[in-house]
Design a protein around this motif. Sequence first.
Motif, mmCIF file in Angstrom:
data_model
loop_
_atom_site.group_PDB
_atom_site.id
_atom_site.type_symbol
_atom_site.label_atom_id
_atom_site.label_comp_id
_atom_site.label_asym_id
_atom_site.label_seq_id
_atom_site.Cartn_x
_atom_site.Cartn_y
_atom_site.Cartn_z
ATOM 1 N N ASN A 65 15.578 43.268 46.402
ATOM 2 C CA ASN A 65 14.486 42.348 46.730
ATOM 3 C C ASN A 65 14.004 41.586 45.505
ATOM 4 O OD1 ASN A 65 14.523 43.018 49.440
ATOM 5 N ND2 ASN A 65 12.904 44.530 49.250
ATOM 6 N N GLU A 66 13.861 42.283 44.372
ATOM 7 C CA GLU A 66 13.427 41.613 43.143
ATOM 8 C C GLU A 66 14.447 40.567 42.710
ATOM 9 O OE1 GLU A 66 10.949 45.158 40.907
ATOM 10 O OE2 GLU A 66 13.139 45.183 40.809
ATOM 11 N N TRP A 67 15.722 40.939 42.751
ATOM 12 C CA TRP A 67 16.776 39.994 42.361
ATOM 13 C C TRP A 67 16.773 38.777 43.272
ATOM 14 C CZ3 TRP A 67 21.028 38.635 45.441
ATOM 15 C CH2 TRP A 67 21.919 37.752 44.828
ATOM 16 N N TRP A 68 16.713 39.016 44.583
ATOM 17 C CA TRP A 68 16.740 37.925 45.558
ATOM 18 C C TRP A 68 15.573 36.977 45.318
ATOM 19 C CZ3 TRP A 68 18.981 39.064 50.922
ATOM 20 C CH2 TRP A 68 19.030 37.907 51.696
ATOM 21 N N ASP A 69 14.359 37.536 45.198
ATOM 22 C CA ASP A 69 13.182 36.696 44.955
ATOM 23 C C ASP A 69 13.345 35.874 43.688
ATOM 24 O OD1 ASP A 69 11.974 37.628 47.257
ATOM 25 O OD2 ASP A 69 10.680 39.069 46.219
ATOM 26 N N GLU A 70 13.851 36.506 42.634
ATOM 27 C CA GLU A 70 14.043 35.809 41.366
ATOM 28 C C GLU A 70 15.121 34.737 41.469
ATOM 29 O OE1 GLU A 70 15.670 37.323 37.194
ATOM 30 O OE2 GLU A 70 13.759 38.259 37.760
ATOM 31 N N ALA A 71 16.186 35.029 42.214
ATOM 32 C CA ALA A 71 17.299 34.093 42.338
ATOM 33 C C ALA A 71 16.896 32.798 43.031
ATOM 34 C CB ALA A 71 18.455 34.751 43.090
ATOM 35 N N ILE A 72 15.942 32.865 43.957
ATOM 36 C CA ILE A 72 15.562 31.657 44.710
ATOM 37 C C ILE A 72 14.189 31.113 44.335
ATOM 38 C CG2 ILE A 72 17.044 32.317 46.646
ATOM 39 C CD1 ILE A 72 14.454 33.016 48.194
ATOM 40 N N SER A 73 13.477 31.766 43.437
ATOM 41 C CA SER A 73 12.084 31.407 43.141
ATOM 42 C C SER A 73 11.908 29.969 42.654
ATOM 43 C CB SER A 73 11.493 32.371 42.117
ATOM 44 O OG SER A 73 12.164 32.235 40.881
ATOM 45 N N LYS A 79 16.085 24.385 49.946
ATOM 46 C CA LYS A 79 17.149 25.016 49.172
ATOM 47 C C LYS A 79 17.025 26.533 49.177
ATOM 48 C CE LYS A 79 19.653 21.590 47.816
ATOM 49 N NZ LYS A 79 21.058 21.484 48.197
ATOM 50 N N LYS A 80 15.798 27.051 49.287
ATOM 51 C CA LYS A 80 15.613 28.505 49.378
ATOM 52 C C LYS A 80 16.285 29.038 50.634
ATOM 53 C CE LYS A 80 11.443 29.148 46.698
ATOM 54 N NZ LYS A 80 10.085 29.601 46.614
ATOM 55 N N ARG A 81 16.129 28.322 51.734
ATOM 56 C CA ARG A 81 16.779 28.743 52.980
ATOM 57 C C ARG A 81 18.290 28.716 52.839
ATOM 58 N NH1 ARG A 81 13.468 25.114 56.701
ATOM 59 N NH2 ARG A 81 11.495 26.171 56.532
ATOM 60 N N GLU A 82 18.787 27.647 52.248
ATOM 61 C CA GLU A 82 20.233 27.509 52.046
ATOM 62 C C GLU A 82 20.765 28.627 51.143
ATOM 63 O OE1 GLU A 82 23.047 24.371 49.688
ATOM 64 O OE2 GLU A 82 21.410 23.526 50.877
ATOM 65 N N ALA A 83 20.068 28.875 50.051
ATOM 66 C CA ALA A 83 20.488 29.918 49.113
ATOM 67 C C ALA A 83 20.404 31.297 49.765
ATOM 68 C CB ALA A 83 19.635 29.866 47.849
ATOM 69 N N SER A 84 19.322 31.561 50.488
ATOM 70 C CA SER A 84 19.185 32.854 51.163
ATOM 71 C C SER A 84 20.282 33.038 52.200
ATOM 72 C CB SER A 84 17.808 32.977 51.817
ATOM 73 O OG SER A 84 16.814 33.114 50.832
ATOM 74 N N GLY A 85 20.607 31.980 52.910
ATOM 75 C CA GLY A 85 21.705 32.058 53.870
ATOM 76 C C GLY A 85 23.024 32.388 53.192
#
Length: 138
Positions: A65-73, A79-85
């Motif tokens: 979760n920390e990595w994911w939040d940091e990766a798209i912050s 773009k957050k939606r695209e990256a999360s997808g």
Amino acid sequence: MLLVTADNLALRGWPHGPICKLCHIHQETVQHLTLDCHFSAVVRKTFAWNGTFSVLPPPGGKSLNEWWDEAISHLLKEKKREASGAIIYSMWGVWKERNKRVFQNTSLQPAAVAALVKEDIAQRAYLHTHDPGDGNAV
């Protein structure tokens, strides 16, 4: 995220092999399989992520979760939606590869898994832009 990885099988008392089916080195946990496993990292790195966000886990052993939040912050909302997808699809591709190794005794290299992930994303993008209800259907 609850995946039936070796550590979760152990909690249930079910038979399992404790070692990751992808790297054959470390204990298989959700954290390892989705973020820390070298195989998973190569899948993410092989992927053409359009340079919009970091796909490598940061040093320091952050949680998924920390990595994911940091990766798209640093990204804009779209773009957050695209990256999360893309992250979800890459993890799904790794999970499917893990299961193929367990249940079908077959294996692909990380680049081949990344190519399948790209194909899944392309198909979804195509379906999204060619919704039968919008008049653009082929």
